[in-house]
Write a protein that holds these residues in place. Sequence first.
Motif, short mmCIF file in Angstrom:
data_model
loop_
_atom_site.label_atom_id
_atom_site.label_comp_id
_atom_site.label_asym_id
_atom_site.label_seq_id
_atom_site.Cartn_x
_atom_site.Cartn_y
_atom_site.Cartn_z
N ALA A 190 -18.73 54.17 -27.31
CA ALA A 190 -18.05 55.00 -26.32
C ALA A 190 -18.92 56.13 -25.80
O ALA A 190 -18.53 56.83 -24.86
N THR A 191 -20.12 56.32 -26.38
CA THR A 191 -20.98 57.39 -25.91
C THR A 191 -21.56 57.13 -24.52
O THR A 191 -22.27 57.97 -23.97
N VAL A 192 -21.26 55.98 -23.95
CA VAL A 192 -21.63 55.77 -22.54
C VAL A 192 -20.78 56.65 -21.63
O VAL A 192 -21.14 56.88 -20.47
N GLU A 193 -19.66 57.17 -22.15
CA GLU A 193 -18.76 57.98 -21.32
C GLU A 193 -19.45 59.17 -20.68
O GLU A 193 -19.38 59.35 -19.45
N PRO A 194 -20.11 60.07 -21.44
CA PRO A 194 -20.74 61.21 -20.78
C PRO A 194 -21.87 60.82 -19.85
O PRO A 194 -22.15 61.52 -18.87
N LEU A 219 -8.42 49.24 -23.06
CA LEU A 219 -9.73 48.71 -23.44
C LEU A 219 -10.21 49.30 -24.77
O LEU A 219 -10.79 48.60 -25.60
N PHE A 220 -9.93 50.59 -24.99
CA PHE A 220 -10.35 51.21 -26.24
C PHE A 220 -9.67 50.58 -27.44
O PHE A 220 -10.31 50.26 -28.45
N GLY A 266 -15.43 53.34 -22.32
CA GLY A 266 -16.26 54.53 -22.14
C GLY A 266 -16.54 54.82 -20.68
O GLY A 266 -16.51 55.97 -20.24
N ALA A 267 -16.79 53.77 -19.91
CA ALA A 267 -17.08 53.95 -18.48
C ALA A 267 -15.87 54.48 -17.72
O ALA A 267 -15.99 55.38 -16.88
N THR A 268 -14.69 53.93 -18.00
CA THR A 268 -13.49 54.38 -17.29
C THR A 268 -13.08 55.78 -17.73
O THR A 268 -12.63 56.60 -16.91
N PHE A 269 -13.25 56.08 -19.03
CA PHE A 269 -13.02 57.45 -19.47
C PHE A 269 -14.03 58.41 -18.83
O PHE A 269 -13.74 59.58 -18.61
N GLY A 270 -15.24 57.91 -18.53
CA GLY A 270 -16.27 58.74 -17.95
C GLY A 270 -15.90 59.30 -16.59
O GLY A 270 -16.42 60.35 -16.18
#
Length: 278
Positions: free
Chosen positions: A236-240, A219-220, A8-12
Motif C-alpha cells: 500500500a506504500t504506492v499510495e503516497p 480492494l484493500f 493504494g493507488a485509489t487511496f492515493g
Amino acid sequence: MFFCLASGATFGAMAVFGKLAYAEGATVGTLLALRFLFASGLFWAGGAGRSLPARRDVLIALGLGAGGYALQAGLYFTALPRIDAGVLSLLVFTFPIIVAVAAVALGRERLTRRRALALGASSAGLVLVVGGAGALDPVGVALGLGAAVVYSGYILVSESVAKRMSPLTLAALVCTGAAGALTVGTVLVGQFQPGELTVAGWWWLLCLAGVSTVAAIALFFAGLARVGPTRSAILATVEPLVTVILAFVVFGETIGLAGVLGGGLVLAAVLLVQTGDR
C-alpha cells in the motif's frame, strides 16, 4: 498483490479530492459524513447485503467502522488543511512499520530478511518522495501520526474478520459504522454544512466516496485476505507516490530528483514483496 496495489493507488487520490472539496465549500465534518454516507449507500446498492455473516461478525465490522475507520479518517482529514498532502502521506505511512512490528510481537508473522529490507526501502523511499518540506504545523503532524497508529490497529483487528466474510460485505459494514458515527458527531458539533457546497464540491465528494472509498476499501480487504497484514501494508506504500504524482498534475507541485529516487525505492520494495519471503 494486484488488489493491494490498486487499493493504494485509489487511496492515493484521496488527499487531492479532499483538498479540491475543501476549496469548494466542504468543512471537515461535511466531507467525512457525506463521504461515508455516499460510500455505504453505494456498497449496499452494489449487492453487499446478499449474504450477511454471523451477527457477531456484523457487530465487529460495524465497530471497526465506527470506532476505528471513522477515527482514522477524522484525524487524517483534520490534518489535511494544516499540512501538505505529501507530508501527511509520509506521516500516515509510518503504519507499515507499526503493523509489521505489532504482527511479529503478536506472533502472527515472521519478520524475514526480505520483508525487513522491503520495509526499510519503502520507508526510505517515502522520506525522499516527500522530503524537503518546510516548517510543519505541530498539530497537523500529531494528527497524522495519530492516524497512522489508529490505522495500524484497524488493520490488525480487521484481518481475521476479512477472512470470514466477503470484501464487499465487510466494506459496506465498515462504511455504515463510520457513516453513523461521523454523521452524528459532526451534526452535534455543528460541522455538517452541506448547504455550503458548490456543484463542484458535490462532485469531488462523490469522487472521494466512489474512487477513494468504495473502490479503495473493497480492494484493500480483498488483498488483506490474500497476503496478510504486513505485505498488504508494504504494498500500500504506492499510495503516497500516487498522491505526489497527482498533486504535481493537479496543483503543479514538483518532486525533484529526490522524489524520483524515492519513487524508485518504493517500487523496489513492491518487487521485493512480490518475489516472496526468504
